[in-house]
Structure formats: structure tokens, C-alpha cells
Design an enzyme around this catalytic site. Structure first.
Site, PDB file in Angstrom:
ATOM      1  N   LEU A 144       0.824  -1.207   0.000  1.00  0.00           N
ATOM      2  CA  LEU A 144       0.000   0.000   0.000  1.00  0.00           C
ATOM      3  C   LEU A 144       0.862   1.262   0.000  1.00  0.00           C
ATOM      4  O   LEU A 144       0.704   2.132  -0.853  1.00  0.00           O
ATOM      5  CB  LEU A 144      -0.934  -0.007   1.217  1.00  0.00           C
ATOM      6  CG  LEU A 144      -1.795   1.246   1.431  1.00  0.00           C
ATOM      7  CD1 LEU A 144      -2.771   1.444   0.266  1.00  0.00           C
ATOM      8  CD2 LEU A 144      -2.552   1.148   2.753  1.00  0.00           C
ATOM      9  N   ILE A 181       8.206  -2.315   1.894  1.00  0.00           N
ATOM     10  CA  ILE A 181       7.415  -3.534   1.785  1.00  0.00           C
ATOM     11  C   ILE A 181       8.162  -4.711   2.422  1.00  0.00           C
ATOM     12  O   ILE A 181       9.220  -5.120   1.948  1.00  0.00           O
ATOM     13  CB  ILE A 181       7.064  -3.841   0.319  1.00  0.00           C
ATOM     14  CG1 ILE A 181       6.366  -2.638  -0.325  1.00  0.00           C
ATOM     15  CG2 ILE A 181       6.210  -5.093   0.250  1.00  0.00           C
ATOM     16  CD1 ILE A 181       5.128  -2.138   0.407  1.00  0.00           C
ATOM     17  N   GLY A 213      24.353  -1.157  31.407  1.00  0.00           N
ATOM     18  CA  GLY A 213      25.180  -1.284  30.210  1.00  0.00           C
ATOM     19  C   GLY A 213      24.979  -2.590  29.478  1.00  0.00           C
ATOM     20  O   GLY A 213      25.117  -2.658  28.248  1.00  0.00           O
ATOM     21  N   GLU A 252       1.203  -0.003   9.961  1.00  0.00           N
ATOM     22  CA  GLU A 252      -0.234  -0.278  10.029  1.00  0.00           C
ATOM     23  C   GLU A 252      -1.032   0.970  10.425  1.00  0.00           C
ATOM     24  O   GLU A 252      -2.080   0.883  11.060  1.00  0.00           O
ATOM     25  CB  GLU A 252      -0.548  -1.432  11.009  1.00  0.00           C
ATOM     26  CG  GLU A 252       0.280  -2.682  10.839  1.00  0.00           C
ATOM     27  CD  GLU A 252      -0.032  -3.454   9.582  1.00  0.00           C
ATOM     28  OE1 GLU A 252      -0.504  -2.847   8.610  1.00  0.00           O
ATOM     29  OE2 GLU A 252       0.221  -4.661   9.554  1.00  0.00           O
TER      30      GLU A 252
END
Length: 389
Positions: free
Chosen positions: A133, A165, A348, A371
């Protein structure tokens, strides 16, 4: 399957089948994922062989119908699975989530012919799938995407590029949103594009903060020919298909955050029980105990919230979209904060790769972005409360 809420504890009481599903995912994750997660991260290795092993377990089509090999489970069941996998490796779990989102879109919106052509190999994990998308110039404003799909000689020709992607170059199928019509959401359609489609190529693997075991590349379309029979539903239905996939995807990625954060808390509890300072184990210091208590409280609140949102989506409640957005925002924020706090409690040592904490912090950070960013989640929630002005 419906879980119940125990009135005394506020905990979700899972069914026996849900507990069995959860235990199956936990056992696989502990045996095949957890021992390898740091090595995969260090080597930036995409473990396609181990990913494919999830197919026989039913994890290639968790909420895909069983007539094409799916498990036909619910969204709460899926959340339990992704949470369990993420306790071993959030990046691994997230890829399984993305594959399932793509497969479920074909199952839900594809024709019977498309379902039978694509889904048996996806549910078995013979084929892996990616969701396409986002573009270089459109992230949150997804309806502004520019990738074009033009009909030519009965087929479609795609031109453009998709950005960030997961699985690009490794996946076998790409569920792609492209513009077949005019501007805006109504001009977007969804196509299933095979990896060997003429004109399909991939960019270089991105150098990322986290999710190192997943490949992340551009997906590039240069006069990419896609058969007309690979159009999902109808022209113009693509934006709705993409958004429908995201409600469940948001819950899945929240579950991945929850599992990763639980792993971070577990590591912090073990470390603080062993580490000594000023003559005592550091978990005996009240200030540190308070921090552990807050981490546990926040994770349990996130878990109940997520399970409730998943249950709403299973029931197709009218406000399920709002709850998915709220759960995604809340759980991914809490998940990152708990992992970051666990790193601090390690001092650490938390900064060293071998302890696994810094990997969790790196992996969980992106969950607040993908998302739908958590800022966009707030937009969705606010609009549901006051209406779009």
C-alpha cells in the site's frame, strides 16, 4: 471461539481450544525461533525455511476459510498466536502477521476461482505474501497513492513503486493497491501480482533500525503486466479492501508488541534477580520494584485491552474499527516503553546484542509507525467520537 472475562480477576478466561492454540505457538517459537533470533538479526537473514514450517501448523491462513486450507480461526485466536510468536522474535511474528493479512484479503474479497488458485499455496506457506500500500510519496495519506493500473488488451499494466514492503523480493505474491481510476479512494483497485510478473522488480534491501530478519525493499512496477483475472473484487474497491485488512493488521501488530514487551519484562525480572549492587540483589531496592510493578501493570492493562478489541472484531461490533485503532495505539506505545525500561534496568548490559534487550527495543519501535502511525490512530479515534468536521 469466544473467551470469557472472569469477574473476579478481570482476566480473559480462554477456552481449552484457545489455550491449546497458544501453547502450540509458544512451543514452536521456543523450539524453532527463539534459539535463532539473535543470529538472524545479526546476519540480517530472512529465515524462509523456518517461516514455511509454520504452514503445517495452520499459521499460513489463520483466519482463512478451511475449504482452501485455512484454519478458520478468529481474531482473538490470531492475537494469541502472534503474541506467543513475538515472545521469541517480534520481527518473525510480524512477518507471519503480514502474510496472513494478505491471504485474508484474497479469502474475503477474491472470487471462488481466485481463492482456489492462490490460497492453498498461501495457507500451506508454499508461497509467501506481502501487502503493498505505502508509496514513497504517500504513507498516512494512503488515498493519494500514485501507482497506476491501466487496462490494455484485456489485462492491466502497472507503473509506479511501493515503499517499505516487508518480504519484498522474498515473497511469492504481492497484494497491491493501484490507481485504476480517478483521484481519491474510489479510484483505487487491488491486484494480486506474482513475483515473476513481467516488469516487476525490487529495490535494494533497506538498512533499518530493527526488523533485521525481514527484507524491506521497494516494489517497482515498470510496465508490469497483470492478468485481468488477478483483480480482486471490482475496480474502485481497492481502498475499502486495504482498510478492511488494516483493522485486523493493527491488532496483530499490537499483539507482536505485547509479546515482545513481555519477553523484555521476563528478561528484566531474571536479570534483576541475579545482579547485585551495594551488597544486595538489585530487585530488593524499592525504587526498582516500583518500576517492575508499573511494567507488569501496564502490560496486563494492554493485554486486556487488546483481547477486548479482538473480541469486538470477531463479533463485528459497530465500534470494532475504533477499538482496533485504540488498541494499536495503546499497546504499541506501552510495548515500546516497557522494552525501553527493561533495557534501562539492565544498565550497560542492556545495550549489548547478546542480552537480546536492545533488539527488542529496536524491533518494537517500528510498531508505533506501521499499520497506520499512532498519530493516525488518534485521528481515527477522535473522528469516531466527534464526527468528521
Amino acid at each position: 471461539m469466544d473467551a470469557a472475562v472472569d469477574a473476579g480477576t478481570g482476566q480473559f478466561e480462554l477456552t481449552e481450544e484457545q489455550r491449546a492454540i497458544q501453547e502450540m505457538a509458544e512451543a514452536f517459537a521456543a523450539d524453532r525461533v527463539a534459539p535463532n533470533a539473535l543470529d538472524w538479526d545479526r546476519a540480517k537473514h530472512f529465515p524462509a525455511d523456518v517461516i514455511r514450517e509454520t504452514g503445517p501448523l495452520g499459521l499460513g491462513g489463520i483466519y482463512v476459510k478451511d475449504d482452501v486450507g485455512g484454519s478458520a480461526l478468529g481474531r482473538l485466536d490470531a492475537v494469541l498466536i502472534f503474541e506467543a510468536l513475538a515472545r521469541a522474535d517480534p520481527a518473525f511474528s510480524s512477518f507471519i502477521s503480514i502474510h496472513n493479512m494478505a491471504a485474508s484479503m484474497i479469502d474475503r474479497f477474491g472470487s471462488d476461482e481466485q481463492r482456489r488458485r492462490f490460497l492453498p499455496k498461501l495457507t500451506s506457506m508454499e508461497w509467501l505474501a506481502s501487502y503493498c500500500l505505502t508509496e514513497p510519496g504517500s504513507g498516512s495519506d494512503a488515498a493519494a497513492l500514485k501507482t497506476r493500473a491501466v487496462k490494455s488488451d484485456g489485462d492491466y499494466v502497472l507503473n509506479g513503486a511501493k515503499q517499505f514492503i516487508s518480504g519484498a523480493g522474498d515473497s511469492d505474491l504481492y497484494v497491491v493497491m493501484a490507481r485504476s481510476g480517478g483521484d481519491g479512494p474510489k479510484g483505487i483497485s487491488t491486484f494480486v501480482v506474482p513475483k515473476d510478473a513481467p516488469g516487476l522488480s525490487f529495490g535494494a534491501n533497506e538498512h533499518k533500525m530493527g526488523w533485521h530478519m525481514q527484507s524491506t525493499r521497494q516494489v517497482i512496477f515498470e510496465d508490469c503486466k497483470v492478468p485481468a483475472e488477478n483483480l480482486l473484487a471490482t475496480e474502485g474497491a481497492g481502498f475499502g479492501i486495504a482498510m478492511a485488512g488494516l483493522d485486523g493488521g493493527r491488532l496483530n501488530i499490537a499483539a507482536c508488541s505485547l509479546g515482545g514487551a513481555q519477553s523484555a519484562l521476563d528478561k528484566a525480572l531474571a536479570y534483576t534477580a541475579e545482579r547485585k549492587a551495594f551488597g544486595s540483589k538489585i530487585n530488593q531496592f524499592q525504587a526498582l520494584q516500583f518500576r517492575l510493578a508499573d511494567m507488569e501493570t501496564e502490560l496486563q492493562a494492554a493485554r486486556i485491552f487488546l483481547y477486548a478489541a479482538a473480541s469486538k472484531l470477531d463479533r463485528k461490533a459497530p465500534d470494532a474499527g475504533k477499538w482496533s485503532a485504540m488498541a494499536k495505539r495503546f499497546v504499541t506505545d506501552i510495548g515500546f516503553d516497557v522494552a525501553n525500561e527493561a533495557l534501562q534496568l539492565h544498565g550497560g548490559y542492556g545495550y549489548l546484542h547478546d542480552y537480546g534487550i536492545e533488539k527488542l527495543v529496536r524491533d518494537l519501535r517500528v510498531h508505533q509507525i506501521l499499520e497506520g502511525t499512532n498519530e493516525i490512530m488518534r485521528v481515527i479515534i477522535a473522528r469516531s467520537l466527534i464526527g468528521r468536521q
